[in-house]
Design an enzyme around this catalytic site. Sequence first.
Site, PDB file in Angstrom:
ATOM      1  N   GLU A 226       0.831  -1.209   0.000  1.00  0.00           N
ATOM      2  CA  GLU A 226       0.000   0.000   0.000  1.00  0.00           C
ATOM      3  C   GLU A 226       0.866   1.260   0.000  1.00  0.00           C
ATOM      4  O   GLU A 226       0.541   2.257  -0.652  1.00  0.00           O
ATOM      5  CB  GLU A 226      -0.933   0.009   1.223  1.00  0.00           C
ATOM      6  CG  GLU A 226      -1.981  -1.093   1.235  1.00  0.00           C
ATOM      7  CD  GLU A 226      -2.937  -1.011   0.058  1.00  0.00           C
ATOM      8  OE1 GLU A 226      -3.401   0.097  -0.265  1.00  0.00           O
ATOM      9  OE2 GLU A 226      -3.199  -2.069  -0.557  1.00  0.00           O
TER      10      GLU A 226
ATOM     11  N   TRP B 121       2.096   1.677  -3.535  1.00  0.00           N
ATOM     12  CA  TRP B 121       1.052   2.284  -4.382  1.00  0.00           C
ATOM     13  C   TRP B 121       1.044   3.811  -4.208  1.00  0.00           C
ATOM     14  O   TRP B 121       0.915   4.561  -5.165  1.00  0.00           O
ATOM     15  CB  TRP B 121      -0.342   1.740  -4.024  1.00  0.00           C
ATOM     16  CG  TRP B 121      -0.767   0.537  -4.809  1.00  0.00           C
ATOM     17  CD1 TRP B 121      -0.847  -0.741  -4.364  1.00  0.00           C
ATOM     18  CD2 TRP B 121      -1.175   0.495  -6.195  1.00  0.00           C
ATOM     19  NE1 TRP B 121      -1.286  -1.571  -5.374  1.00  0.00           N
ATOM     20  CE2 TRP B 121      -1.498  -0.837  -6.500  1.00  0.00           C
ATOM     21  CE3 TRP B 121      -1.301   1.467  -7.189  1.00  0.00           C
ATOM     22  CZ2 TRP B 121      -1.938  -1.240  -7.758  1.00  0.00           C
ATOM     23  CZ3 TRP B 121      -1.739   1.079  -8.451  1.00  0.00           C
ATOM     24  CH2 TRP B 121      -2.044  -0.253  -8.730  1.00  0.00           C
TER      25      TRP B 121
ATOM     26  N   TRP C  56     -19.879  11.165 -20.877  1.00  0.00           N
ATOM     27  CA  TRP C  56     -20.483  10.967 -19.560  1.00  0.00           C
ATOM     28  C   TRP C  56     -21.917  11.505 -19.536  1.00  0.00           C
ATOM     29  O   TRP C  56     -22.203  12.544 -20.117  1.00  0.00           O
ATOM     30  CB  TRP C  56     -19.653  11.685 -18.495  1.00  0.00           C
ATOM     31  CG  TRP C  56     -18.213  11.270 -18.443  1.00  0.00           C
ATOM     32  CD1 TRP C  56     -17.138  11.981 -18.870  1.00  0.00           C
ATOM     33  CD2 TRP C  56     -17.688  10.029 -17.959  1.00  0.00           C
ATOM     34  NE1 TRP C  56     -15.976  11.274 -18.688  1.00  0.00           N
ATOM     35  CE2 TRP C  56     -16.289  10.064 -18.117  1.00  0.00           C
ATOM     36  CE3 TRP C  56     -18.272   8.879 -17.392  1.00  0.00           C
ATOM     37  CZ2 TRP C  56     -15.452   9.010 -17.744  1.00  0.00           C
ATOM     38  CZ3 TRP C  56     -17.438   7.834 -17.015  1.00  0.00           C
ATOM     39  CH2 TRP C  56     -16.047   7.902 -17.185  1.00  0.00           C
TER      40      TRP C  56
ATOM     41  N   ASN D 289     -11.255   1.391   2.404  1.00  0.00           N
ATOM     42  CA  ASN D 289     -10.615   1.316   1.075  1.00  0.00           C
ATOM     43  C   ASN D 289     -11.368   0.451   0.083  1.00  0.00           C
ATOM     44  O   ASN D 289     -11.509   0.813  -1.091  1.00  0.00           O
ATOM     45  CB  ASN D 289      -9.169   0.802   1.209  1.00  0.00           C
ATOM     46  CG  ASN D 289      -8.257   1.826   1.870  1.00  0.00           C
ATOM     47  OD1 ASN D 289      -8.629   2.987   2.018  1.00  0.00           O
ATOM     48  ND2 ASN D 289      -7.089   1.391   2.289  1.00  0.00           N
TER      49      ASN D 289
ATOM     50  N   TRP E 200     -15.545  10.726 -13.714  1.00  0.00           N
ATOM     51  CA  TRP E 200     -14.725  10.437 -12.530  1.00  0.00           C
ATOM     52  C   TRP E 200     -14.265  11.717 -11.826  1.00  0.00           C
ATOM     53  O   TRP E 200     -14.061  11.725 -10.617  1.00  0.00           O
ATOM     54  CB  TRP E 200     -13.514   9.570 -12.909  1.00  0.00           C
ATOM     55  CG  TRP E 200     -12.591  10.188 -13.938  1.00  0.00           C
ATOM     56  CD1 TRP E 200     -12.657  10.040 -15.296  1.00  0.00           C
ATOM     57  CD2 TRP E 200     -11.474  11.055 -13.693  1.00  0.00           C
ATOM     58  NE1 TRP E 200     -11.651  10.768 -15.905  1.00  0.00           N
ATOM     59  CE2 TRP E 200     -10.906  11.384 -14.963  1.00  0.00           C
ATOM     60  CE3 TRP E 200     -10.890  11.572 -12.542  1.00  0.00           C
ATOM     61  CZ2 TRP E 200      -9.792  12.224 -15.090  1.00  0.00           C
ATOM     62  CZ3 TRP E 200      -9.779  12.412 -12.676  1.00  0.00           C
ATOM     63  CH2 TRP E 200      -9.246  12.720 -13.931  1.00  0.00           C
TER      64      TRP E 200
ATOM     65  N   TRP F 111      -9.250   7.165  -8.459  1.00  0.00           N
ATOM     66  CA  TRP F 111     -10.439   7.418  -9.281  1.00  0.00           C
ATOM     67  C   TRP F 111     -10.206   7.026 -10.737  1.00  0.00           C
ATOM     68  O   TRP F 111     -11.084   6.440 -11.381  1.00  0.00           O
ATOM     69  CB  TRP F 111     -10.880   8.881  -9.159  1.00  0.00           C
ATOM     70  CG  TRP F 111     -11.821   9.044  -8.015  1.00  0.00           C
ATOM     71  CD1 TRP F 111     -11.518   9.415  -6.738  1.00  0.00           C
ATOM     72  CD2 TRP F 111     -13.229   8.763  -8.023  1.00  0.00           C
ATOM     73  NE1 TRP F 111     -12.649   9.399  -5.951  1.00  0.00           N
ATOM     74  CE2 TRP F 111     -13.716   9.005  -6.718  1.00  0.00           C
ATOM     75  CE3 TRP F 111     -14.127   8.344  -9.009  1.00  0.00           C
ATOM     76  CZ2 TRP F 111     -15.049   8.823  -6.374  1.00  0.00           C
ATOM     77  CZ3 TRP F 111     -15.467   8.166  -8.668  1.00  0.00           C
ATOM     78  CH2 TRP F 111     -15.911   8.401  -7.364  1.00  0.00           C
TER      79      TRP F 111
END
Length: 432
Positions: free
Chosen positions: A256, A259, A287, A322, A340, A363
Site C-alpha cells: 500500500e 502504491w 459521460w 478502502n 470520474w 479514481w
Amino acid sequence: MEKITLFWFRRDLRLEDNTGLFYALQQEKNVLPLFIFDRNILEKLDDKADARVEFIHTQLAEIKSRLEQKGSSLLIRFGTPEEVFQELLEKFDIQTVYTNRDYEPYAKSRDSRIDTLLKGNRISFLAFKDQVIFEPGEILNGSGEFYKVFTPFSRNWLEKYRQTKVQTLETPNWKNLFKTSALPMPSLEEIGFEKTTLPFPPKITDEALISHYDQTRNFPAQNGTTRLGIHLRFGTISVRKLAQVAARLNETYLNELIWREFYMMILAFNPQVVDRAFKPAYDRIPWRNNAEEFQAWCEGKTGYPIVDAGMRELDQTGYMHNRVRMIVASFLTKHLLIDWRWGEAYFAKKLLDFDLASNNGGWQWAAGTGTDAQPYFRIFNPDSQTEKFDRELKYIKKWIPELDTIKYPKPIVDHKFARARALDTYKKALEQ
C-alpha cells in the site's frame, strides 16, 4: 538584524525523523521553524468547517508547545508564501531556508517562485526528500522512463529498498534552535475557519493490526486498517518508520505504501492527470452527468446498500473504507456514467486523508482511464461485493439503520442494464 536559518514545515508536521529539520539543526545555528497557512490553498476550500485545517492547527499547537519546552517556538503566518517571505526578509537576516520536497504541481511551482525570490536575496533554498522512500525519478525502467504499470514498479521498488537499507534519523541537535519566548499563534477563526465535530484517528502504529492486514483489510465491518492516511498525508508520522514496520510484519501493507509512491510518481511526471485522463482516448467518453443521480450518490441514497453505506460513512466521519472506495467509484463511473472528476472532487472535499496523487490515481483506476487501471469492462457488482466482504451486513446496517424499511430507496438503476450501457458507451467511445 539577527541572523537566522528558517526551517519551513509543510507536509511534515513532526519533530522526529524529519529530514529537512534534522539537517538544518545539524548544519546551522539559530534555526527558527516556520509554518505558513497558505492563502492560495485555503481560499479554495468552500467549507469553512474543514476538519483538515483544524487537524493541521492542532498538530502545530502540539509542535509549538514542544519547541517552547526547548526554549524556542514556532513562527506561524497566514498569507501567500511570497507575501510571508517578503515580510520575513525585512524582519530577519535570513541565511538559509531548509524544507522538505513536495511533488504536487502547485507545490512545485510555489517552491520555484520562493527559490527565485530567495536567490535574488542571495539566500540558499535547500529541499530534502522526506515524505517518500523513493522520489519520482528514483525508480525508473530499463529505458530510463517512468513506469506505467504498478507490478514492475513495485518489484524494482522492493529490490531498491532492500539494497538501500533506508535509515531513520537520530535526534536533532536541539541546541541550535533559535532562542525566543513563545510566539503568537493565530486561532482557527483568525484564518477564516471553525472547529468541527469530526474525530481524528490516533497516531498509533498498531503492529498487531499490521501483521494481520492482508487478512482483514477488505472487510469494512472489521477494524482491519490502520487509519493512518491523514498522518501520512500531513507527515505527522514518518513514512520511513512505517515502512520499516511494514517490511518486517506484512508485505501487503508495505505494498500500500508502494502504491502511494507509484501515484506520486505518476502525478509528478504527468501533471495533466489532475484534470485529464491518463489515457487520452478515455477523454472521449460521453459521460451522462445526471445531476440528480450524482446528488443521490453523494447523499447515500442510490438504493445500493454497500454504496450508500460508504457515502454515509464518508459524510459523517471524513473516512471511507478502502474496499468501499473502489465500489462507490466504480458505481459512479460505470453504473451512472458520471465523470470520474465529479467523484474525485467530492472525495477531495470530504476525505480527511485526501491526497491529490492517490485520490486522482484511485479514481482513474476505478474509471478505467488511468495508468495500470481496472479495465473498463470489469465492473464491480455491488451485490457480489457485499456477499464477499459484508455478508452479515454489519457494515451496511451500521450506516443504514432504515435498510429494511420503506424509507430506504429503491435502486436508481438496474445493475444488468447499467453494466450493458457502460460497456457499450466505453466501447463506442474508444473505437472512434
